[in-house]
Design an enzyme around this catalytic site. Structure first.
Site, PDB file in Angstrom:
ATOM      1  N   CYS A 142       0.837  -1.206   0.000  1.00  0.00           N
ATOM      2  CA  CYS A 142       0.000   0.000   0.000  1.00  0.00           C
ATOM      3  C   CYS A 142       0.872   1.256   0.000  1.00  0.00           C
ATOM      4  O   CYS A 142       1.539   1.563   0.997  1.00  0.00           O
ATOM      5  CB  CYS A 142      -0.922  -0.020   1.218  1.00  0.00           C
ATOM      6  SG  CYS A 142      -1.797   1.518   1.547  1.00  0.00           S
ATOM      7  N   CYS A 145       0.030   3.966   2.574  1.00  0.00           N
ATOM      8  CA  CYS A 145       0.436   3.524   3.913  1.00  0.00           C
ATOM      9  C   CYS A 145       1.868   3.937   4.211  1.00  0.00           C
ATOM     10  O   CYS A 145       2.221   4.239   5.357  1.00  0.00           O
ATOM     11  CB  CYS A 145       0.312   2.006   4.042  1.00  0.00           C
ATOM     12  SG  CYS A 145      -1.372   1.361   3.887  1.00  0.00           S
TER      13      CYS A 145
END
Length: 322
Positions: free
Chosen positions: A79, A82
């Site tokens: 991700c 993230c």
């Protein structure tokens, strides 16, 4: 992924008066006990960011949330947002100096937790305050907005639940927290407790164990002994057939299920006792749910935290709570 703000109204709505009062009282009691032993042990800044998995969720998140708001960062290696949000939250955790604890959860390794929180996309950030879960935001939102959210979270934790955070020792980075020397010995008190148990004096045994715990709240033998003495006192003089019939005839009666669970445990039916209370927690709300949850935690003390049946039941409890 477009950032999507989640309402903070859930934080404010946490304040069911009874739950808030109990959580605040527990926090104040913990601080008072820590003060009697020279104050709470300070942790290094690195301890403000932890990795959490499903097995440790009860201990590392639910239990810790009784002393400090725990912020959950759901992330994954693949991700990209993230990778922006994660380091920012870690930096803020250190900057906020123990006013919140950051728990990082890898969704690839903890699919069950991801499902329990109903997460549709990551990064997703939640908080747990005094055992209550609430959404904060989703996506890589601006730092100023994150700070505002954290400030409100901390304020609610302090005002509604008396959570003042954890002490941080910025000079202790890399060092292990000093262990508090044992406050014992307690041989005489423990022997008195055992003698009282053998004589059927459950109240006397409980008081002897409480005397130990008043000086050393974490004493494992005293905690186990007190839990056992209180359990035996609760089932003393009851009619087992009547209790079990009442529970069978009234499945929605929380008090009846709690009483039957006590009998299950005394009779050696550990998994039946745990399963009965987990199911009761699953289908109840408010004070009823809290009563069943608290009794289940008390029964965990009777068996001991390392027992596989307790570990499995803790995981089951976390699943039904969220």
């Amino acid at each position: 992924m477009q950032p999507r703000n989640m309402s903070m109204s859930g934080v404010v709505d946490l304040a069911a008066v009874k739950a808030a009062g109990e959580a605040k009282a527990k926090a104040e009691q913990a601080r008072a006990e820590a003060a009697r032993h020279g104050g709470p042990a300070a942790v290094p800044p690195s301890a403000l960011v932890i990795d959490v998995d499903e097995a440790g969720f009860e201990r590392d998140v639910l239990q810790r949330s009784a002393e400090v708001p725990v912020v959950l960062d759901f992330w994954a290696e693949w991700c990209e947002p993230c990778k922006q949000l994660g380091p920012l939250l870690e930096r803020l955790a250190v900057e906020y100096d123990g006013r919140f604890l950051l728990a990082k959860i890898d969704v690839d390794a903890n699919q069950m937790l991801m499902q329990q929180f109903g997460i549709q996309g990551i990064p997703a950030v939640f908080a747990v305050v005094a055992g209550q879960a609430l959404p904060l935001f989703q996506g890589a939102v601006p730092e100023a907005q994150i700070r505002q959210t954290l400030d409100q979270l901390i304020q609610v934790g302090e005002e509604r639940f008396g959570l003042t955070g954890i002490a941080v020792d910025r000079d202790a980075e890399g060092a292990e927290p000093a262990e508090r020397p044992a406050a014992g010995p307690y041989d005489a008190l423990l022997e008195a407790a055992m003698s009282a148990l053998d004589a059927g004096d459950l109240a006397g045994a409980a008081q002897a164990y409480k005397n130990v715990l008043a000086d050393d709240p974490g004493h494992p033998e005293a905690k186990l002994g007190l839990a056992q003495a209180e359990l035996l006192a609760r089932v003393q003089g009851v009619d087992p057939q009547e209790v079990r019939k009442n529970a069978a005839d009234n499945p929605a009666d929380v008090a009846a299920q709690i009483a039957a669970a006590d009998l299950d445990l005394v009779g050696g039916h550990v998994q039946d006792a745990f399963g009965r209370l987990v199911e009761t927690v699953r289908r109840t709300f408010g004070e009823d749910r809290d009563a069943a949850r608290v009794r289940l935690l008390e029964l965990f003390e009777v068996i001991g935290p390392e027992d596989p049946r307790v570990i499995a039941a803790r995981q089951a409890l976390a699943r039904v709570l969220f």
